[in-house]
Design an enzyme around this catalytic site. Structure first.
Site, PDB file in Angstrom:
ATOM      1  N   SER A 163       0.235 -15.684  26.828  1.00  0.00           N
ATOM      2  CA  SER A 163       0.971 -14.545  27.378  1.00  0.00           C
ATOM      3  C   SER A 163       1.766 -13.847  26.272  1.00  0.00           C
ATOM      4  O   SER A 163       1.802 -12.616  26.186  1.00  0.00           O
ATOM      5  CB  SER A 163       1.909 -15.001  28.495  1.00  0.00           C
ATOM      6  OG  SER A 163       1.173 -15.335  29.649  1.00  0.00           O
TER       7      SER A 163
ATOM      8  N   ASP B 208      14.148  -8.850  34.864  1.00  0.00           N
ATOM      9  CA  ASP B 208      13.704  -8.914  33.460  1.00  0.00           C
ATOM     10  C   ASP B 208      14.279  -7.764  32.638  1.00  0.00           C
ATOM     11  O   ASP B 208      13.662  -7.326  31.674  1.00  0.00           O
ATOM     12  CB  ASP B 208      12.172  -8.839  33.364  1.00  0.00           C
ATOM     13  CG  ASP B 208      11.502 -10.130  33.791  1.00  0.00           C
ATOM     14  OD1 ASP B 208      12.204 -11.134  33.908  1.00  0.00           O
ATOM     15  OD2 ASP B 208      10.283 -10.108  34.020  1.00  0.00           O
TER      16      ASP B 208
END
Length: 379
Positions: free
Chosen positions: A221, A139
């Site tokens: 989220s 990420d």
């Protein structure tokens, strides 16, 4: 670079090293993600990335791993389980006085854990080959990690856009190691979601707008982690007691009956985050927030957004005078926080009024029953 090595044998050795480093699965694919570019472009054009400007900033580079490390020929994709034992999904979600933290974030920041292991894997390959250019990612760069994982055979893309695996469901992290070796590649898995739309149906905010497509602007989220400003009012009641992330689409997925528990100590839940009282969380000052979230992925949202999320959850909790007092105690600290506190106080006041009406109706019904039975009114 010359290749005196047996690349097929080396690929198997890399997978063995990966397992020894704690990865549950290792797959290998080439760098051609051109088939994903039209999908990515369409997603960006619809503004589904919300305020995540970095998603659009790098354009199609996300589908071109070889541009991140010139000379890259293969991507090694790995997955690592993170589901803790006694995750307490239901008991926490069903108790509106507790704060629910997405289970991936209960332990140590996975970025550091996976990146360190991937770096070690790269060094092991480098030592074996004598020469190797590599770069690990978790990420941390514009790269389509789920598309890579699917192409490398780690699973298939579910309708919630997450990677699913027959033996492990979706409770795992992904990471990538870019290398300049022409290793043999693995075969992708066939999609096995069939007609199931459970994840689409269960999403509290209807963020999965069509199979395989998530509008991040609606996703809990995104709202609790990525969004920096005020949470749109229409979504606040739907967030419930989720204060950092959401697991609903994974919880409902039939394939997660095969989910595997992690044996990584780093992913063990921190007790203070596992099933915390919302009122207690709202009382944290910034020093305590930073202390409790040290080494955690949660720290990245900062104390202000943490309070914002907890304030919304308190507004969604059943009415109590203690909640009202707790909310009022932080008024005036920040205009964005005040907006959410005011909303939550109004929610609490509305519930108090509704409770009063319900009590009055209950008393009237009891009086009618008493009269009908011909009993003394104080019976």
């Amino acid at each position: 670079m010359s290749y005196p090595l047996d690349l097929q044998q080396l690929a198997q050795q890399i997978k063995q090293w990966g397992r020894e480093l704690g990865f549950q699965q290792v797959g290998i694919c080439d760098t051609d993600l051109s088939a994903e570019e039209p999908k990515l472009q369409a997603w960006l054009e619809k503004q589904y990335h919300g305020e995540m400007d970095w998603m659009a900033r790098h354009g199609m580079m996300r589908a071109r791993p070889h541009e991140l490390l010139p000379g890259t020929l293969r991507v090694i994709s790995v997955r690592m389980n993170y589901l803790p034992a006694k995750a307490a999904f239901a008991s926490t979600l069903k108790n509106p006085q507790l704060g629910y933290v997405s289970r991936y974030a209960l332990g140590r920041d996975y970025h550091k854990v996976l990146r360190n292991r991937l770096k070690r894997l790269g060094e092991m390959i480098q030592a074996h080959c004598g020469e190797l250019n590599f770069r690990p990612f978790v990420d941390s760069a514009p790269i389509l990690e789920r598309s890579i994982a699917a192409k490398a055979g780690l699973g298939w893309t579910g309708k919630h856009s997450l990677i699913l695996n027959r033996e492990a469901g979706s409770w795992f992290f992904l990471g990538e190691l870019l290398i300049d070796l022409p290793l043999p590649i693995d075969k992708p898995q066939e999609e096995q979601c069939g007609r199931c739309v459970a994840c689409i149906t269960i999403c509290p905010t209807s963020a999965i707008v069509e199979p395989y497509v998530v509008d991040a602007r609606r996703c809990i989220s995104y709202l609790t982690i990525e969004l920096e400003g005020a949470i749109p009012e229409e979504f606040r009641p739907l967030i419930g007691n989720r204060i950092y992330g959401c697991d609903d689409c994974q919880l409902i997925c039939p394939w997660n009956r095969y989910g595997q528990l992690t044996d990584e100590e780093d992913f063990s839940p921190r007790a203070v985050l596992h099933a915390p009282e919302l009122i207690d969380l709202f009382k944290w000052d910034e020093a305590k927030f930073l202390r409790v979230t040290e080494g955690s992925a949660i720290r990245r949202i900062g104390h202000l957004r943490w309070l914002r999320n907890v304030a919304v959850a308190l507004g969604n909790a059943p009415y109590s005078m203690e909640i009202m007092e707790t909310l009022r105690s932080r008024l005036g600290e920040h205009s964005m926080l005040d907006e959410h506190i005011d909303w939550s106080i109004s929610q609490q006041q509305q519930k108090r009024s509704e409770n009063a009406v319900e009590v009055q109706l209950a008393q009237q019904k009891r009086l009618v029953r008493v009269i009908e039975k011909g009993l003394p009114r104080d019976a």
